[in-house]
Design a protein around this motif. Structure first.
Motif, mmCIF file in Angstrom:
data_model
loop_
_atom_site.group_PDB
_atom_site.id
_atom_site.type_symbol
_atom_site.label_atom_id
_atom_site.label_comp_id
_atom_site.label_asym_id
_atom_site.label_seq_id
_atom_site.Cartn_x
_atom_site.Cartn_y
_atom_site.Cartn_z
ATOM 1 N N LEU A 51 -7.791 5.439 4.412
ATOM 2 C CA LEU A 51 -6.645 6.246 3.985
ATOM 3 C C LEU A 51 -5.683 5.398 3.155
ATOM 4 N N HIS A 52 -5.460 4.156 3.595
ATOM 5 C CA HIS A 52 -4.613 3.243 2.826
ATOM 6 C C HIS A 52 -5.230 2.989 1.449
ATOM 7 N N ALA A 53 -6.536 2.756 1.409
ATOM 8 C CA ALA A 53 -7.219 2.493 0.132
ATOM 9 C C ALA A 53 -7.136 3.714 -0.778
ATOM 10 N N PHE A 54 -7.244 4.913 -0.207
ATOM 11 C CA PHE A 54 -7.139 6.128 -1.008
ATOM 12 C C PHE A 54 -5.757 6.223 -1.660
ATOM 13 N N ILE A 55 -4.726 5.935 -0.890
ATOM 14 C CA ILE A 55 -3.364 5.994 -1.411
ATOM 15 C C ILE A 55 -3.141 4.925 -2.480
ATOM 16 N N ASP A 56 -3.703 3.741 -2.260
ATOM 17 C CA ASP A 56 -3.517 2.635 -3.200
ATOM 18 C C ASP A 56 -4.443 2.722 -4.405
ATOM 19 N N GLY A 57 -5.413 3.634 -4.371
ATOM 20 C CA GLY A 57 -6.427 3.731 -5.411
ATOM 21 C C GLY A 57 -5.883 4.206 -6.742
ATOM 22 N N PRO A 58 -6.803 4.442 -7.691
ATOM 23 C CA PRO A 58 -6.401 4.884 -9.026
ATOM 24 C C PRO A 58 -5.589 6.169 -8.978
ATOM 25 N N LYS A 59 -4.608 6.253 -9.812
ATOM 26 C CA LYS A 59 -3.719 7.420 -9.861
ATOM 27 C C LYS A 59 -4.249 8.432 -10.861
ATOM 28 N N CYS A 60 -4.857 9.469 -10.370
ATOM 29 C CA CYS A 60 -5.282 10.659 -11.117
ATOM 30 C C CYS A 60 -5.951 10.350 -12.452
ATOM 31 N N ALA A 61 -7.194 9.919 -12.383
ATOM 32 C CA ALA A 61 -7.988 9.687 -13.595
ATOM 33 C C ALA A 61 -8.943 10.860 -13.787
ATOM 34 N N GLY A 62 -8.416 12.043 -13.871
ATOM 35 C CA GLY A 62 -9.263 13.224 -14.040
ATOM 36 C C GLY A 62 -8.938 14.278 -13.001
ATOM 37 N N ASN A 63 -9.915 14.618 -12.175
ATOM 38 C CA ASN A 63 -9.766 15.679 -11.183
ATOM 39 C C ASN A 63 -9.278 15.078 -9.864
ATOM 40 N N CYS A 64 -7.977 14.978 -9.688
ATOM 41 C CA CYS A 64 -7.399 14.376 -8.485
ATOM 42 C C CYS A 64 -6.923 15.448 -7.519
ATOM 43 N N ALA A 65 -7.081 15.167 -6.231
ATOM 44 C CA ALA A 65 -6.602 16.102 -5.212
ATOM 45 C C ALA A 65 -5.113 15.916 -4.981
ATOM 46 N N THR A 66 -4.646 14.682 -5.118
ATOM 47 C CA THR A 66 -3.246 14.397 -4.849
ATOM 48 C C THR A 66 -2.809 13.170 -5.627
ATOM 49 N N VAL A 67 -1.553 13.086 -5.953
ATOM 50 C CA VAL A 67 -0.995 11.908 -6.607
ATOM 51 C C VAL A 67 0.109 11.381 -5.701
ATOM 52 N N PRO A 68 -0.189 10.331 -4.919
ATOM 53 C CA PRO A 68 0.801 9.825 -3.987
ATOM 54 C C PRO A 68 1.991 9.188 -4.700
ATOM 55 N N ASP A 69 3.175 9.314 -4.103
ATOM 56 C CA ASP A 69 4.342 8.665 -4.681
ATOM 57 C C ASP A 69 4.420 7.217 -4.193
ATOM 58 N N GLU A 70 5.398 6.486 -4.695
ATOM 59 C CA GLU A 70 5.498 5.056 -4.369
ATOM 60 C C GLU A 70 5.818 4.798 -2.902
ATOM 61 N N ASN A 71 6.303 5.787 -2.174
ATOM 62 C CA ASN A 71 6.635 5.597 -0.756
ATOM 63 C C ASN A 71 5.509 6.028 0.171
ATOM 64 N N SER A 72 4.374 6.448 -0.358
ATOM 65 C CA SER A 72 3.296 6.977 0.470
ATOM 66 C C SER A 72 2.751 5.958 1.456
ATOM 67 N N GLN A 73 2.609 4.715 1.033
ATOM 68 C CA GLN A 73 2.074 3.689 1.922
ATOM 69 C C GLN A 73 2.975 3.514 3.143
ATOM 70 N N GLU A 74 4.269 3.451 2.933
ATOM 71 C CA GLU A 74 5.205 3.307 4.053
ATOM 72 C C GLU A 74 5.183 4.549 4.931
ATOM 73 N N LYS A 75 5.111 5.730 4.327
ATOM 74 C CA LYS A 75 5.033 6.975 5.100
ATOM 75 C C LYS A 75 3.792 6.982 5.973
ATOM 76 N N LEU A 76 2.663 6.526 5.422
ATOM 77 C CA LEU A 76 1.422 6.485 6.182
ATOM 78 C C LEU A 76 1.550 5.540 7.368
ATOM 79 N N ARG A 77 2.176 4.386 7.154
ATOM 80 C CA ARG A 77 2.375 3.439 8.256
ATOM 81 C C ARG A 77 3.241 4.059 9.357
ATOM 82 N N LEU A 78 4.320 4.730 8.960
ATOM 83 C CA LEU A 78 5.202 5.350 9.945
ATOM 84 C C LEU A 78 4.503 6.472 10.703
ATOM 85 N N LEU A 79 3.749 7.312 9.984
ATOM 86 C CA LEU A 79 3.034 8.404 10.638
ATOM 87 C C LEU A 79 1.952 7.887 11.564
ATOM 88 N N ALA A 80 1.245 6.838 11.135
ATOM 89 C CA ALA A 80 0.216 6.252 11.992
ATOM 90 C C ALA A 80 0.835 5.666 13.249
#
Length: 90
Positions: A51-80
């Motif tokens: 999940l961390h790698a998905f958030i840190d991965g390439p930002k929308c190079a075509g057909n993307c399901a989501t474009v995480p914002d810059e705070n997504s990594q911290e949000k994921l840590r807090l939610l986890a």
């Protein structure tokens, strides 16, 4: 296992909650290879590191399901962390 360790694997419902998307989107992402998963018989689990790698991965190079914002990594840590304290058993 010590109680202070975060979970290594989450189910599709917890993964969806952590990414703020529908579990069916998680299923589609696993099916088309955008999100690796671990299969135990019929059970499917996703590594938190994936999940961390998905958030840190390439930002929308075509057909993307989501474009995480810059705070997504911290949000994921807090939610986890919250999922760990609440217990993720179903």
């Amino acid at each position: 296992m010590p109680a202070d360790l975060p979970p290594l694997l989450v189910d599709r419902y917890d993964a969806a909650r952590l990414l703020a998307i529908c579990p069916r989107t998680i299923d589609a992402m696993i099916r088309d290879g955008r999100l690796p998963a671990v299969h135990f018989g019929r059970a499917v689990r996703i590594k938190l590191s994936e999940l961390h790698a998905f958030i840190d991965g390439p930002k929308c190079a075509g057909n993307c399901a989501t474009v995480p914002d810059e705070n997504s990594q911290e949000k994921l840590r807090l939610l986890a962390s919250n999922a760990e304290t609440e217990g993720t058993s179903r």
